[in-house]
Design an enzyme around this catalytic site. Structure first.
Site, PDB file in Angstrom:
ATOM      1  N   GLY A   1      -3.461 -15.180   7.792  1.00 20.50           N
ATOM      2  CA  GLY A   1      -4.480 -15.392   6.763  1.00 20.50           C
ATOM      3  C   GLY A   1      -4.360 -16.766   6.145  1.00 20.50           C
TER       4      GLY A   1
ATOM      5  N   LEU B   1      -6.088 -19.384   5.847  1.00 18.24           N
ATOM      6  CA  LEU B   1      -7.174 -20.050   5.130  1.00 18.24           C
ATOM      7  C   LEU B   1      -7.530 -19.351   3.814  1.00 18.24           C
ATOM      8  CD1 LEU B   1      -9.567 -20.984   8.071  1.00 18.24           C
ATOM      9  CD2 LEU B   1      -7.683 -22.294   7.085  1.00 18.24           C
TER      10      LEU B   1
ATOM     11  N   ARG C   1      -6.619 -17.645  -0.080  1.00 22.02           N
ATOM     12  CA  ARG C   1      -5.974 -18.179  -1.291  1.00 22.02           C
ATOM     13  C   ARG C   1      -4.449 -18.117  -1.177  1.00 22.02           C
ATOM     14  NH1 ARG C   1     -10.440 -15.590  -3.539  1.00 22.02           N
ATOM     15  NH2 ARG C   1     -11.715 -16.871  -4.901  1.00 22.02           N
TER      16      ARG C   1
ATOM     17  N   THR D   1      -2.929  -5.136   0.153  1.00 21.78           N
ATOM     18  CA  THR D   1      -2.960  -3.878  -0.594  1.00 21.78           C
ATOM     19  C   THR D   1      -4.229  -3.109  -0.230  1.00 21.78           C
ATOM     20  OG1 THR D   1      -4.056  -4.914  -2.506  1.00 21.78           O
ATOM     21  CG2 THR D   1      -1.642  -4.834  -2.520  1.00 21.78           C
TER      22      THR D   1
ATOM     23  N   SER E   1       5.054  -4.689  -0.160  1.00 26.17           N
ATOM     24  CA  SER E   1       5.100  -4.478  -1.600  1.00 26.17           C
ATOM     25  C   SER E   1       3.722  -4.676  -2.208  1.00 26.17           C
ATOM     26  CB  SER E   1       6.088  -5.465  -2.250  1.00 26.17           C
ATOM     27  OG  SER E   1       6.118  -5.286  -3.657  1.00 26.17           O
TER      28      SER E   1
ATOM     29  N   SER F   1       3.395  -5.932  -5.043  1.00 26.18           N
ATOM     30  CA  SER F   1       3.501  -7.195  -5.764  1.00 26.18           C
ATOM     31  C   SER F   1       4.813  -7.878  -5.394  1.00 26.18           C
ATOM     32  CB  SER F   1       3.470  -6.978  -7.280  1.00 26.18           C
ATOM     33  OG  SER F   1       3.704  -8.198  -7.957  1.00 26.18           O
TER      34      SER F   1
ATOM     35  N   HIS G   1      -8.170  -7.989 -12.662  1.00 25.16           N
ATOM     36  CA  HIS G   1      -8.096  -9.044 -11.655  1.00 25.16           C
ATOM     37  C   HIS G   1      -9.414  -9.807 -11.584  1.00 25.16           C
ATOM     38  CE1 HIS G   1      -4.542  -6.832 -10.156  1.00 25.16           C
ATOM     39  NE2 HIS G   1      -4.192  -7.994  -9.625  1.00 25.16           N
TER      40      HIS G   1
ATOM     41  N   LYS H   1     -11.427  -9.716  -5.988  1.00 25.12           N
ATOM     42  CA  LYS H   1     -10.517  -8.690  -5.466  1.00 25.12           C
ATOM     43  C   LYS H   1     -11.321  -7.504  -4.961  1.00 25.12           C
ATOM     44  CE  LYS H   1      -6.199  -6.266  -6.418  1.00 25.12           C
ATOM     45  NZ  LYS H   1      -5.621  -6.775  -5.155  1.00 25.12           N
TER      46      LYS H   1
ATOM     47  N   THR I   1      -0.558  -3.192  -7.061  1.00 21.34           N
ATOM     48  CA  THR I   1       0.471  -3.219  -8.098  1.00 21.34           C
ATOM     49  C   THR I   1       0.299  -2.054  -9.068  1.00 21.34           C
ATOM     50  OG1 THR I   1       0.648  -5.612  -7.930  1.00 21.34           O
ATOM     51  CG2 THR I   1       1.480  -4.594  -9.944  1.00 21.34           C
TER      52      THR I   1
END
Length: 257
Positions: free
Chosen positions: A11, A13, A15, A88, A110, A112, A144, A148, A155
């Site tokens: 991924g 490209l 953020r 996630t 995880s 987070s 968020h 998103k 999280t």
């Protein structure tokens, strides 16, 4: 002198992909050996996925649940590299695919990669254990940015799992992910979730324990994504030396019971 750990970024490209590339290049313990994105993506120094997997000791993946599950399968079929997953919103089939891959390679997954949030998780579990379901309600609020795509956040669900562990119950049995209309009185033992989306919020999470006459709130706010990159680097350095298995940040940080 020890050789740097070879890192590939999935991924690339996105953020977090760009944030991870900057963080890896700034860390002398690491070498950024490959960056890849969706199949067919070219330019900007990208390589094909299979080429990246052949070069890396660890792949760091902040993409989508489906892409992460497929990547885990591809890594397992090769017998490596190890994998750090930050995606996630997984469904049961995707989680099963990752668990199957973890029988052959080491995977850290995880909700987070923030140190502060993982410490918060431990505090939430302790508080839920001490404050009984008959005396205290639990509500989780997360906020968020507008881009998103999953809700509640990974999280928030991680915090819900911590609260459920503290109470010795399954989160699936007690979670209330939304309220709308005439819902009736709040059931005892329920763990509620509320979601806010908008603007450029990096990530805010709070867990409230609400009793008659008082409220305890444990919270964390993210200032920028660099903290997630730092946590993912810690996970990559740790997972490179681990046997096959599925781990999380509690293992990385030595917080697992």
């Amino acid at each position: 002198m020890q050789q740097p750990l070879r890192i590939a970024i999935a991924g690339a490209l996105g953020r977090m992909g760009r944030q991870m590339a900057e963080a890896v290049q700034a860390d002398p313990r690491l070498e950024l050996v490959a960056r890849f994105h969706r199949p067919g993506s070219t330019g900007d120094g990208l390589v094909a996925r299979d080429e990246a997997l052949a070069l890396a000791d660890v792949v760091v993946d902040f993409t989508t649940p489906a892409a992460s599950a497929e990547l885990a399968k591809a890594c397992a079929e090769r017998g490596g590299p190890a994998l750090v997953i930050g995606s996630t919103g997984f469904d049961a089939v995707e989680l099963e695919a990752i668990a199957a891959a973890a029988t052959k390679i080491a995977i850290v997954r995880s909700g987070s990669y923030s140190l502060g949030l993982n410490m918060l998780t431990g505090l939430v579990e302790q508080a839920a254990r001490a404050l009984g379901r008959d005396d205290c309600d639990i509500e989780i609020l997360e906020a968020h940015h507008r881009f998103k795509v999953d809700a509640p956040s990974g999280t928030a669900l991680m915090l819900g799992e911590a609260a459920a562990r503290g109470r010795g119950v399954s989160l699936d049995d007690v979670a209330r992910r939304a309220r709308d209309g005439v819902t009736g009185p709040r059931p005892r033992g329920e763990i509620g979730f509320a979601v806010l989306r908008g603007g450029s919020i990096v990530g805010e999470h709070s867990v409230s324990f609400l009793a008659e006459g008082e409220r305890l709130t444990l919270s964390h706010a993210a200032g920028d994504r660099s903290m997630f990159a730092r946590g993912a680097i810690a996970a990559a350095l740790w997972v490179a030396g681990q046997p096959p298995g599925e781990y999380d940040m509690r293992d990385v940080l030595g917080l697992a019971a």
